[in-house]
Scaffold this motif. Structure first.
Motif, mmCIF file in Angstrom:
data_model
loop_
_atom_site.group_PDB
_atom_site.id
_atom_site.type_symbol
_atom_site.label_atom_id
_atom_site.label_comp_id
_atom_site.label_asym_id
_atom_site.label_seq_id
_atom_site.Cartn_x
_atom_site.Cartn_y
_atom_site.Cartn_z
ATOM 1 N N LEU A 73 0.914 -1.387 0.076
ATOM 2 C CA LEU A 73 -0.035 0.059 0.013
ATOM 3 C C LEU A 73 0.710 1.184 0.215
ATOM 4 O O LEU A 73 1.918 1.293 0.429
ATOM 5 N N GLN A 74 0.144 2.378 -0.592
ATOM 6 C CA GLN A 74 0.875 3.478 -0.542
ATOM 7 C C GLN A 74 -0.022 4.568 -0.135
ATOM 8 O O GLN A 74 -1.455 4.444 -0.397
ATOM 9 N N GLY A 75 0.487 5.981 0.133
ATOM 10 C CA GLY A 75 -0.534 7.036 -0.042
ATOM 11 C C GLY A 75 -1.548 7.101 1.159
ATOM 12 O O GLY A 75 -0.934 7.257 2.131
ATOM 13 N N GLU A 76 -2.702 7.003 0.947
ATOM 14 C CA GLU A 76 -3.713 7.289 1.833
ATOM 15 C C GLU A 76 -4.579 6.074 2.273
ATOM 16 O O GLU A 76 -4.945 5.316 1.226
ATOM 17 N N VAL A 77 -4.819 5.742 3.691
ATOM 18 C CA VAL A 77 -5.758 4.810 3.939
ATOM 19 C C VAL A 77 -6.908 5.370 4.737
ATOM 20 O O VAL A 77 -6.819 5.804 5.757
ATOM 21 N N ILE A 78 -8.035 4.864 4.397
ATOM 22 C CA ILE A 78 -9.439 5.548 5.055
ATOM 23 C C ILE A 78 -9.615 4.594 6.267
ATOM 24 O O ILE A 78 -9.767 3.294 5.927
ATOM 25 N N THR A 109 -18.670 1.239 14.066
ATOM 26 C CA THR A 109 -17.430 0.954 13.147
ATOM 27 C C THR A 109 -17.613 2.063 11.991
ATOM 28 O O THR A 109 -18.385 2.706 12.134
ATOM 29 N N ILE A 110 -16.544 1.846 11.158
ATOM 30 C CA ILE A 110 -16.367 2.797 10.228
ATOM 31 C C ILE A 110 -17.831 3.031 9.338
ATOM 32 O O ILE A 110 -18.269 2.024 9.061
ATOM 33 N N ASP A 111 -18.202 4.307 9.117
ATOM 34 C CA ASP A 111 -19.485 4.667 8.303
ATOM 35 C C ASP A 111 -19.196 4.514 6.903
ATOM 36 O O ASP A 111 -18.670 5.291 6.288
ATOM 37 N N TYR A 112 -19.675 3.448 6.562
ATOM 38 C CA TYR A 112 -19.511 2.989 5.075
ATOM 39 C C TYR A 112 -20.022 4.337 3.949
ATOM 40 O O TYR A 112 -19.687 4.561 3.034
ATOM 41 N N LYS A 113 -21.066 4.909 4.607
ATOM 42 C CA LYS A 113 -21.703 6.026 4.124
ATOM 43 C C LYS A 113 -20.915 7.079 3.507
ATOM 44 O O LYS A 113 -21.122 7.889 2.877
ATOM 45 N N GLN A 114 -19.875 7.304 4.403
ATOM 46 C CA GLN A 114 -19.012 8.481 4.263
ATOM 47 C C GLN A 114 -17.760 8.092 3.704
ATOM 48 O O GLN A 114 -16.605 9.214 3.646
ATOM 49 N N ILE A 115 -17.394 6.758 3.300
ATOM 50 C CA ILE A 115 -16.064 6.622 2.713
ATOM 51 C C ILE A 115 -15.996 7.143 1.479
ATOM 52 O O ILE A 115 -14.749 7.715 1.274
ATOM 53 N N GLU A 116 -16.879 6.995 0.598
ATOM 54 C CA GLU A 116 -16.552 7.509 -0.814
ATOM 55 C C GLU A 116 -16.112 8.889 -0.989
ATOM 56 O O GLU A 116 -15.214 9.268 -1.637
ATOM 57 N N LYS A 117 -16.734 9.738 -0.315
ATOM 58 C CA LYS A 117 -16.376 11.164 -0.210
ATOM 59 C C LYS A 117 -14.764 11.584 0.479
ATOM 60 O O LYS A 117 -14.043 12.710 -0.011
ATOM 61 N N LEU A 118 -14.219 10.537 1.081
ATOM 62 C CA LEU A 118 -12.886 10.620 1.462
ATOM 63 C C LEU A 118 -11.903 10.218 0.302
ATOM 64 O O LEU A 118 -10.750 10.342 0.397
ATOM 65 N N ILE A 119 -12.280 9.454 -0.570
ATOM 66 C CA ILE A 119 -11.439 8.676 -1.732
ATOM 67 C C ILE A 119 -10.901 9.783 -2.443
ATOM 68 O O ILE A 119 -11.588 10.670 -2.963
ATOM 69 N N THR A 120 -9.337 9.825 -2.594
ATOM 70 C CA THR A 120 -8.677 10.673 -3.436
ATOM 71 C C THR A 120 -7.690 9.763 -4.539
ATOM 72 O O THR A 120 -8.067 8.565 -4.244
ATOM 73 N N ALA A 121 -7.092 10.363 -5.396
ATOM 74 C CA ALA A 121 -6.189 9.897 -6.262
ATOM 75 C C ALA A 121 -5.118 9.032 -5.553
ATOM 76 O O ALA A 121 -4.651 8.234 -5.974
ATOM 77 N N LYS A 122 -4.852 9.276 -4.134
ATOM 78 C CA LYS A 122 -3.892 8.637 -3.405
ATOM 79 C C LYS A 122 -4.405 7.526 -2.385
ATOM 80 O O LYS A 122 -3.781 6.819 -1.966
ATOM 81 N N THR A 123 -5.802 7.455 -2.472
ATOM 82 C CA THR A 123 -6.256 6.342 -1.535
ATOM 83 C C THR A 123 -5.954 4.737 -2.034
ATOM 84 O O THR A 123 -6.346 4.570 -3.146
ATOM 85 N N THR A 124 -5.279 3.900 -1.301
ATOM 86 C CA THR A 124 -5.140 2.599 -1.627
ATOM 87 C C THR A 124 -5.874 1.637 -1.118
ATOM 88 O O THR A 124 -5.812 0.435 -1.436
ATOM 89 N N ALA A 125 -6.408 1.963 0.288
ATOM 90 C CA ALA A 125 -7.062 0.866 0.845
ATOM 91 C C ALA A 125 -8.054 1.589 2.084
ATOM 92 O O ALA A 125 -7.938 2.788 2.251
#
Ligand SMILES: *Cc1c(COP(=O)(O)O)cnc(C)c1O
Length: 369
Positions: A73-78, A109-125
Motif C-alpha cells: 500500500l501507498q498514499g492514503e488509507v481510510i 464501526t467505520i461509516d461506509y456511507k462516508q467513505i466515498e467522499k474521502l477517496i482521492t487519487a492517493k487512496t489505496t485501502a
C-alpha cells in the motif's frame, strides 16, 4: 490487587497440561522458527476460524504491519478513529497517511456511507475495525472497494470466531488480523495472526515475518521478525479448547448484565446486527449522559475496586501525533466524538461473580438517576 475486579481475566490452561507441552518442547530442543507446536496451532486455528490461509505472528500489531506491507500500500488509507492505538500506528509505521472517517452511531464501526467522499487519487485501502466484535458493514465496504480498486483490511482483534451471514468474519476483505494478547478471548500469552483469501499472499507474508529470508543465500524483502515461538504456540494449543466454554459462560453473564441494566434509564447495551454471532470479547454499555456521568460511574466503580475501561477514549484523531491531519480537524468526526464520550466497558470474563454484576448495576443506577 487481589480483591480487585479487572475488566478481563485471561484464560489459563491447567499447569499440568502446559507442563506436558513444555516437556515435549524440551525434548524437541526447538524453540522458534516454525516448530512443531507452531505448525500444529496453525492447522488447528485454520480449521477453528474456517480460514482459507493463516499465518501466525508474535503479536497482532506486527501482524497488521506485515499485512499492510504485503499489499504494497501507498498514499492514503481510510480508517476509523474509534479503535485501539495499534490500528492507526501501523499506518504511520508504513509511511501511510491515515484518513479518518466518521463512524456509524449504532455499530460504532467505520461509516461506509462516508467513505466515498474521502477517496482521492492517493487512496489505496480501507482499514476497518470490528469494534467489540460488532462487524463492520462488510458487504457495503467491499462494494465500495471494488468500485474504486481499493484493498480492504480488517482489524479483527475483537472478533475471534465471529460469523457474519453464515460466513467467517475473515472471509471478508483482503486480510484480517487477529490478536492473541492475554486480554483477548483466545490468546497465546502474546501473539497474533493474519487470515487471508489469496493464497499468493502466503509466500510474501512468510518472507516478511522472517526478515525476508528466502534461503541461506537469498534475502528478498526488507522483512521484520514477526515469528511466534514454541512457548506461545503451546499456550495457544491448550487455550483453544477452553474458548467455547468461556464464550458460553460470558454469554450467560451478558444476559445477566442485560437484565440488570435494562430497567436503568440512560443506559444502553451494545448489540450486534442481525446475522452476526457474538465473540463475547467485551461487554460494553453506552451512557446517554456522556463523559460527565461516565466519569462518575468509572470513579465510583474504582472506589469499590472495580475497574472498567473507557474503550475507546480518547479518539485516535485527538492524539497529538495525528491531530494535525486534515481529517482530524474540529467538527469532522461528530459521531465518533459523541460515541467516545458514551462508552464504558465493564468487567467481563467467565468466572466473574454474578454478585459483582449486582454491585455494578447498583452503582450505575445510583449515578444515572
Ligand atoms: C489488542 C488490539 C490490537 C493489538 O494487538 P496486540 O496483539 O496486542 O499487538 C490491535 N487492535 C485492536 C482493536 C486491539 O484490541
Amino acid at each position: 490487587m487481589n480483591n480487585s475486579t479487572l475488566v478481563t481475566r485471561p484464560l489459563f490452561p491447567s499447569l499440568d497440561e502446559y507442563t506436558e507441552q513444555l516437556k515435549e518442547i524440551w525434548s524437541s530442543q526447538w524453540l522458534s522458527n516454525n516448530g512443531q507446536k507452531h505448525q500444529q496451532l496453525e492447522v488447528e486455528l485454520k480449521e477453528y476460524l474456517d480460514a482459507s490461509n493463516i499465518s501466525l505472528f508474535n503479536n497482532g500489531t506486527i501482524a497488521l504491519l506485515v499485512a499492510i506491507q504485503s499489499l504494497r500500500l501507498q498514499g492514503e488509507v481510510i480508517t476509523t478513529p474509534f479503535t485501539f492505538p495499534a490500528t492507526t500506528h501501523v499506518l504511520a509505521w508504513n509511511n501511510l497517511t491515515p484518513v479518518f472517517c466518521d463512524i456509524d452511531y449504532e455499530r460504532m464501526t467505520i461509516d461506509y456511507k462516508q467513505i466515498e467522499k474521502l477517496i482521492t487519487a492517493k487512496t489505496t485501502a480501507i482499514l476497518g475495525v470490528h469494534v467489540y466484535g460488532v462487524p463492520c458493514h462488510v458487504e457495503e465496504i467491499q462494494d465500495i472497494a471494488d468500485r474504486h480498486g481499493l484493498k480492504v483490511i480488517y482489524d479483527s482483534a475483537h472478533a475471534f470466531s465471529t460469523v457474519v451471514n453464515g460466513r467467517p468474519i475473515a472471509a471478508y476483505g483482503d486480510i484480517s488480523m487477529f490478536s492473541f494478547h492475554p486480554t483477548k478471548l483466545f490468546h497465546t500469552g502474546e501473539g497474533g495472526a493474519l487470515v487471508f483469501n489469496d493464497i499468493h499472499l502466503k509466500q510474501r507474508i512468510e518472507y516478511l515475518k522472517n526478515f525476508g529470508i528466502k534461503n541461506e543465500n537469498e534475502v528478498v524483502l526488507p522483512g521484520i521478525n514477526g515469528k511466534m515461538g514454541e512457548l506461545q504456540a503451546a499456550m495457544g494449543l491448550k487455550v483453544l479448547p477452553l474458548v467455547k466454554e468461556e464464550q458460553s459462560k460470558r454469554a450467560k453473564l451478558r444476559e445477566y448484565y442485560t437484565n440488570k441494566l435494562a430497567e436503568i434509564g440512560g443506559v444502553s447495551i451494545v448489540k450486534l446486527p442481525q446475522g452476526a454471532t457474538n465473540s463475547e470479547q467485551y461487554f460494553c454499555i453506552r451512557l446517554k449522559g456522556g463523559d460527565e456521568i461516565r466519569q462518575k460511574i468509572y470513579d465510583a466503580l474504582k472506589e469499590h475496586h472495580i475497574f472498567s475501561r473507557k474503550y475507546f477514549y480518547p479518539l485516535i484523531s485527538d492524539y497529538p501525533c495525528y491531530a494535525n491531519l486534515p481529517s482530524a480537524q474540529h467538527g469532522k468526526l461528530p459521531v465518533a466524538k459523541k460515541v467516545a464520550q458514551e462508552v464504558l466497558c465493564l468487567p467481563f470474563y467467565g468466572d466473574l461473580d454474578f454478585s459483582i454484576v449486582d454491585q455494578i448495576a447498583e452503582i450505575i443506577a445510583k449515578h444515572v438517576a
